[in-house]
Design an enzyme around this catalytic site. Structure first.
Site, PDB file in Angstrom:
ATOM      1  N   HIS A  99      19.100   6.663  77.783  1.00  0.00           N
ATOM      2  CA  HIS A  99      19.389   5.547  76.879  1.00  0.00           C
ATOM      3  C   HIS A  99      19.064   5.911  75.436  1.00  0.00           C
ATOM      4  CE1 HIS A  99      20.642   1.299  77.593  1.00  0.00           C
ATOM      5  NE2 HIS A  99      20.319   1.183  76.328  1.00  0.00           N
ATOM      6  N   ILE A 142      23.476  14.287  70.927  1.00  0.00           N
ATOM      7  CA  ILE A 142      24.600  15.053  70.369  1.00  0.00           C
ATOM      8  C   ILE A 142      24.878  14.616  68.931  1.00  0.00           C
ATOM      9  CG2 ILE A 142      27.094  15.416  70.502  1.00  0.00           C
ATOM     10  CD1 ILE A 142      26.845  15.525  73.488  1.00  0.00           C
ATOM     11  N   ARG A 143      24.818  15.593  68.024  1.00  0.00           N
ATOM     12  CA  ARG A 143      25.089  15.327  66.612  1.00  0.00           C
ATOM     13  C   ARG A 143      26.137  16.278  66.039  1.00  0.00           C
ATOM     14  NH1 ARG A 143      22.426  11.930  68.439  1.00  0.00           N
ATOM     15  NH2 ARG A 143      20.507  10.996  67.642  1.00  0.00           N
ATOM     16  N   VAL A 178      27.473   1.034  72.465  1.00  0.00           N
ATOM     17  CA  VAL A 178      26.365   0.777  71.549  1.00  0.00           C
ATOM     18  C   VAL A 178      26.344  -0.710  71.239  1.00  0.00           C
ATOM     19  CG1 VAL A 178      25.332   1.277  69.301  1.00  0.00           C
ATOM     20  CG2 VAL A 178      26.563   3.082  70.530  1.00  0.00           C
ATOM     21  N   GLY A 179      25.254  -1.376  71.556  1.00  0.00           N
ATOM     22  CA  GLY A 179      25.133  -2.797  71.264  1.00  0.00           C
ATOM     23  C   GLY A 179      25.145  -3.061  69.763  1.00  0.00           C
ATOM     24  N   GLY A 188      26.915   8.461  70.505  1.00  0.00           N
ATOM     25  CA  GLY A 188      26.604   7.102  70.103  1.00  0.00           C
ATOM     26  C   GLY A 188      26.243   7.047  68.630  1.00  0.00           C
ATOM     27  N   ARG A 189      25.040   7.519  68.313  1.00  0.00           N
ATOM     28  CA  ARG A 189      24.584   7.451  66.922  1.00  0.00           C
ATOM     29  C   ARG A 189      25.521   8.206  65.980  1.00  0.00           C
ATOM     30  NH1 ARG A 189      19.534   7.856  69.904  1.00  0.00           N
ATOM     31  NH2 ARG A 189      18.256   5.987  69.513  1.00  0.00           N
ATOM     32  N   THR A 237      25.345   0.429  83.553  1.00  0.00           N
ATOM     33  CA  THR A 237      24.070   0.956  83.059  1.00  0.00           C
ATOM     34  C   THR A 237      22.952   0.587  84.020  1.00  0.00           C
ATOM     35  OG1 THR A 237      24.769   0.877  80.751  1.00  0.00           O
ATOM     36  CG2 THR A 237      22.400   0.865  81.173  1.00  0.00           C
ATOM     37  N   ARG A 244      10.774  -1.526  71.316  1.00  0.00           N
ATOM     38  CA  ARG A 244      11.249  -0.816  70.135  1.00  0.00           C
ATOM     39  C   ARG A 244      10.581  -1.446  68.918  1.00  0.00           C
ATOM     40  NH1 ARG A 244      17.262  -1.645  72.708  1.00  0.00           N
ATOM     41  NH2 ARG A 244      16.828  -0.449  74.609  1.00  0.00           N
TER      42      ARG A 244
END
Length: 369
Positions: free
Chosen positions: A267, A301-302, A70-71, A321-322, A147, A156
């Protein structure tokens, strides 16, 4: 964790991690596709002595989960990449450092003992990309995640509205936002790492490192193609994973290149808005190449239940990621650990309620298809 992170992290950095491109339809669909998948509940089975341990490209892991690249992780919390890597190391799962990280390859290597993975964006300046691989090798990174789905940057809208930059520019709206983020500001004052650590001081001819959009638009390589994978293999002799596969035909090509794994991913809905949710193509890709190469999964995925769904559909392992970024923004390293503990427990309980005791034995027989 998400609610707490939203309160504590400056808006531009929270939005950077938690929004998608254009209308954000693919970002939302990644989660929705997983939620649509129902599970088969099985009863009257001996589900004692359960195990969610697995492997990823030959490495034993505590559960089939890795921390995705994750940037700007170091802008969610001071020294974010270091803290997340330490949490992953202690939990027994891989951590993947982004090219666009705040903490450098060397920073993370200095503060961890277990080899981590490095994610590579191929730049127009191939000399710089080669240098990144050399630095990753010197830091004993055990795998390279290449990537493939960011040759140009998907628009975005929130990043444009927020004026995303690192460090933040002292604009009135930004200063007002920071005034209400004392937790973040206090921690950020304790570190010297506030720029792109893998880039700052390593790129010739680039003076302004404050604008993410400017850097990506000028340096990401739109000529990246399958032959570029062969170029990478000439400079990298360790494990190689291709990330960004969201089509069966691309999966077949990737599986024939002699790499170690592919990651089914769009992504996080941050590139092509309107693309299929990762989960909606996972099954077809597993059917096409799952017997030839490890198929990993990323996108939406959470929870531990989501991990179970992906593995049951045929993914060898998954990436979050998140989910961990929420924990990091909320509570730093302890927050990442808490997220991993929650996902591990949810995965274990879900597996048991589906009548399984070993994550490696799950399959589509556990799903309502």
């Amino acid at each position: 964790m998400q609610a707490l992170a939203k309160r504590r992290v400056p808006k531009m950095f929270y939005d950077y991690a938690d929004t998608g491109s254009w209308t954000q339809s693919t970002y939302r669909e990644n989660e929705a596709a997983l939620q649509r998948q129902k599970l088969r509940q099985r009863v009257a089975r001996n589900i004692d002595n359960r195990s969610v341990k697995s492997t990823m490209i030959g490495r034993e892991v505590a559960m089939p989960v890795a921390l995705a690249p994750v940037g700007l992780t170091g802008m969610q919390h001071a020294d974010g990449e270091i803290l997340a890597a330490q949490a992953a190391e202690e939990f027994g799962i891989p951590f993947t450092l982004s090219t666009m990280s705040v903490c450098s390859i060397e920073d993370v290597a200095e503060h961890t003992k277990t080899p981590f993975w490095f994610q590579l964006y191929v730049m127009r300046d191939r000399g710089f990309s080669e240098n990144l691989m050399q630095r990753a090798t010197a830091a004993d990174c055990s795998a390279l995640v290449l990537t493939l789905d960011l040759q140009v940057l998907g628009q975005r809208h929130q990043d444009l509205k927020n004026g995303l930059s690192t460090p933040p520019k002292p604009q009135p709206s930004v200063l007002v936002d920071l005034a209400f983020k004392p937790f973040w500001c206090w921690n950020m004052l304790q570190t010297k790492r506030r720029e792109f650590g893998n880039i700052h001081g390593h790129v010739a001819g680039v003076d302004d490192m404050s604008s993410l959009a400017e850097w990506t638009n000028s340096q990401f390589d739109p000529t990246l193609d399958w032959s570029s994978v062969e170029w990478v293999k000439k400079h990298w002799d360790r494990k190689l994973i291709l990330k960004g596969i969201n089509d069966v035909e691309d999966a077949k090509i990737a599986a024939g290149l002699g790499v170690d794994a592919i990651v089914v991913s769009n992504h996080g809905g941050r590139q092509l808005d309107g693309a299929l949710a990762s989960y909606d193509v996972l099954g077809d890709i597993v059917d096409a190449v799952g017997d030839k190469i490890e198929v990993h999964f990323d996108g939406g995925i959470r929870s531990g239940q989501d991990v179970f769904r992906a593995v049951a559909m045929g993914a060898h392992s998954t990436y979050i990621g998140r989910a961990y970024i929420y924990g990091l923004g909320a509570m730093g390293k302890a927050g990442v650990t808490k997220v991993l503990e929650m996902i591990h427990k949810e995965l274990d309980v879900t597996m048991g309620l589906c009548g399984e005791t070993d994550i490696t034995n799950t399959g589509r027989h556990n799903l309502v298809l």
